[in-house]
Design an enzyme around this catalytic site. Structure first.
Site, short mmCIF file in Angstrom:
data_model
loop_
_atom_site.label_atom_id
_atom_site.label_comp_id
_atom_site.label_asym_id
_atom_site.label_seq_id
_atom_site.Cartn_x
_atom_site.Cartn_y
_atom_site.Cartn_z
N SER A 110 0.83 -1.20 0.00
CA SER A 110 0.00 0.00 0.00
C SER A 110 0.87 1.25 0.00
CB SER A 110 -0.91 0.01 1.24
OG SER A 110 -1.56 1.27 1.38
N TYR B 222 -1.59 0.53 10.45
CA TYR B 222 -1.73 -0.12 9.15
C TYR B 222 -0.52 0.18 8.27
CZ TYR B 222 -3.48 -0.96 4.41
OH TYR B 222 -3.62 -1.38 3.10
#
Length: 333
Positions: free
Chosen positions: A176, A205
């Site tokens: 990501s 995250y």
């Protein structure tokens, strides 16, 4: 500033860039993947669903590795019904729960019993507990770091002997752009550890994705140093995709990609031959079907090695001896 710039680019340009990419020639030629064995984690929905489906229809033997076994079996049956009468899809389901390191070990043990080569491992499964407080798994690890990094890395290490049996193999980690916002702080990974700053689910995250990226790069570097060049390691940002991680609509926007479009980036990195030409020591980070820009931490070999050492220590493996043992003990069929 780099994190802000790269994220802003994704938001403003990804729809334009991917619209162009999607008008190009078909990515997968039917039957071109015959004979290849592929494991896709988290393949019952989202990017993983579309990735597994396209690979199966292209002729690969696809193993759907996921928690929801019954749902996966139903999906596999529907795919087989949708297939042309002249085409047999090779899809099977195996249980895997990344929130349990025991489940990862059981999955790997069952797979290893087959003694077959694994050509492509797609680590797609991940979690984002947006806005939720800090949570820990049954293994005593913060949930983002466990699912997105520790369990994924354990699975990769345990399946490595199968990948080394293949003439060539790929590890594709769905990463990501959020990794640019992360930091690697291993002392905060375990239950009981004090947080250095106020907990943020988005930061956690991003940190888990950064650790995943750095670990993969370190793995590739170590394999190259041992003259093992058959495994290509690719981390791929699939784009900012309409997420099914949240059901309340907080991850929606007109500029976001559909999961099928996000899967296009993953498929590109999984099967395209030209990806290898854009690697350094068999490693690459991709975004929008081309090499992307990583965090400066992921560019630092010493920092990547630190992430490697910390991860293997948590898993109970020898940081310096585990790969040597695998390579020394493996045998080719």
């Amino acid at each position: 500033m780099k994190a802000i710039w790269e994220t802003a680019k994704e938001i403003t340009l990804q729809r334009i860039i991917m619209s162009y990419q999607l008008r190009s020639a078909a990515l997968l030629i039917p039957n071109q993947l015959d004979g290849l064995c592929v494991i896709v984690t988290g393949s019952t929905s989202g990017i993983g669903y579309h990735t597994a489906r396209e690979l199966a229809f292209a002729g690969a033997h696809v193993i759907m590795a996921c928690r929801r076994v019954d749902a996966a079996k139903g999906i596999a049956e529907r795919w087989k019904e949708d297939a042309d009468d002249r085409k047999t899809l090779h899809v099977e389901v195996m249980e895997l729960d990344l929130l349990s390191l025991s489940s990862v070990k059981q999955f790997a043990a069952k797979w290893d019993q087959r003694g077959k080569p694994l050509h492509i491992l797609i680590n797609n499964a991940g979690i984002l507990l947006l806005g939720e407080p800090r949570q820990f798994s049954e293994d005593g690890l913060e949930k983002h770091i466990q699912v997105n990094h520790i369990a994924t890395s354990l699975l990769t290490l345990l399946l490595l002997p199968s990948m080394l049996r293949a003439n060539s193999a790929r590890i594709v980690n769905v990463n990501s752009v959020g990794h640019l916002w992360g930091a690697v702080e291993p002392k905060s990974w375990k239950i009981g550890a004090e947080e250095e700053r106020k907990f943020s689910s988005m930061t956690s995250y991003g940190s888990s994705k950064l650790a995943q990226l750095m670990f993969l790069k370190a793995l590739c570097t170590k394999l190259i140093s041992m003259a093992e060049t058959s495994v290509l390691c690719v981390a791929v940002h699939p784009g900012i995709v309409k997420s099914n991680l949240l059901s309340d609509g907080r991850m929606r926007g007109f500029w976001m990609l559909d999961p099928s479009e996000g899967a296009r980036n993953v498929l590109f990195c999984s099967v395209r031959a030209d990806v290898q030409h854009n690697t350094t020591e068999n490693f690459a980070y991709y975004s929008q079907c081309k090499p992307g820009r990583m965090s400066s931490l992921a560019e630092d070999p010493k920092e990547c090695l630190r992430a490697w050492d910390e991860t293997l220590c948590i898993l109970g493996f020898s940081p310096n001896g585990y790969l040597s043992e695998i390579i020394a003990s493996r045998s080719f069929s």
